[in-house]
Design an enzyme around this catalytic site. Structure first.
Site, PDB file in Angstrom:
ATOM      1  N   PRO A   2      -0.556  -1.039   2.572  1.00  0.00           N
ATOM      2  CA  PRO A   2      -0.102  -1.000   3.964  1.00  0.00           C
ATOM      3  C   PRO A   2       0.460   0.379   4.313  1.00  0.00           C
ATOM      4  CG  PRO A   2       1.022  -2.752   2.725  1.00  0.00           C
ATOM      5  CD  PRO A   2       0.233  -1.956   1.753  1.00  0.00           C
ATOM      6  N   GLU A   3       0.060   0.911   5.447  1.00  0.00           N
ATOM      7  CA  GLU A   3       0.623   2.176   5.919  1.00  0.00           C
ATOM      8  C   GLU A   3       1.571   1.874   7.079  1.00  0.00           C
ATOM      9  OE1 GLU A   3      -1.477   5.734   6.110  1.00  0.00           O
ATOM     10  OE2 GLU A   3      -3.050   5.161   4.715  1.00  0.00           O
TER      11      GLU A   3
END
Ligand code: ZN
Length: 279
Positions: A2-3
């Site tokens: 996840p960014e």
């Protein structure tokens, strides 16, 4: 992994469901993830009420009414899923909050690179997880002049510089490539040599690609919550990322001879760019 946009999307999904809820029970199902769960976690959480949900870089911040902040990082594979009162824990469910409204908030993390910590709210900015972090890209603290000042005199490639958390947080590999394309900057150019006008364009591009991704992620969080499936956070069409060999969308639009998206390795990661319009 996840960014920032995915973490922001998760926070926006958590907020309405969590704020105002009392934590009836905190189920800490193992002793560590990437590092040990903090001492006293269960006692601190149980019978506290959730006052707010926020984000700093890729950390989810759950503000409690007892002056503490529950800090969660999703690592490589972490997911937070809502489950009904009757839900029975599954493999890799490591941390579960039972809320007064009946729902369970489940942190599932097969690879266990995630992290859970507890920090007094007053010490958040000076805490070791946060003290070194640069500005939030979507806040007013981040702008062209701020970025220009941070890049001054740096010889590192601009792509690596904008992925450096001291300079600005949350710009991962995908969004760095996309923002540099948008701003027309060669990813390998030394950071300190990018002209001021282009640095301005880059700061604006970073905000734009992140906002676009957050908008795209918002719609799939609903799927994510409904199905509890393994779907990606969002299906986004990238201009250059992972497009090696494809015709450059900008050159093509301008009706010039087609340039193709190239890939180079920087800092061990792939960078994608158009050799013609990123100079
Ligand atoms: Zn091009």
């Amino acid at each position: 992994m996840p960014e920032l946009p995915e973490v922001e999307t998760v926070c926006r999904g958590l907020k309405p469901a969590l704020v105002g809820q009392e934590i009836v029970k905190a189920d800490v199902r193992r002793k560590d993830l990437r590092r040990p769960f903090p001492r006293g976690l269960k006692a601190c959480l149980e019978s506290s009420r959730i006052a707010g949900v926020g984000r700093r870089a890729k950390y989810i911040l759950v503000h409690l009414d007892n002056g503490f902040v529950l800090v969660i990082h999703l690592g490589m594979s972490g997911r937070i899923v809502f489950q009904p009162h009757s839900y029975k824990p599954q493999p890799h469910d490591h941390f579960i909050l039972h809320l007064s409204g009946g729902q369970q908030v489940v942190l599932n993390d097969p690879r266990r690179f995630g992290l859970v910590d507890l920090v007094p709210a007053a010490e958040l900015d000076s805490h070791q997880l946060f003290a070194h972090l640069g500005p939030e890209p979507l806040s007013d603290c981040f702008s062209g002049p701020v970025l220009a000042a941070a890049l001054q005199g740096r010889k590192t490639a601009i792509k690596l510089a904008i992925m450096d958390q001291h300079i600005v947080v949350g710009v991962g590999n995908i969004y760095a490539s996309e923002a540099l394309f948008m701003a027309g900057i060669d990813p390998a150019m030394p950071a300190g040599e990018v002209e001021t006008k282009k640095v301005e364009a880059l700061a604006a591009a970073i905000k734009k690609v992140l906002q676009q991704a957050i908008r795209a992620g918002g719609s799939t969080l609903r799927d994510h919550r409904q199905t509890n499936g393994e779907r990606g956070y969002f299906q986004h069409h990238f201009m250059v990322y992972d497009q090696e060999g494809a015709p450059c969308p900008r050159c093509r639009r301008a009706g010039r001879k087609k340039a193709r998206i190239a890939r180079i390795i920087q800092g061990g990661r792939s960078s994608f760019y158009c050799p013609r319009c990123q100079i």
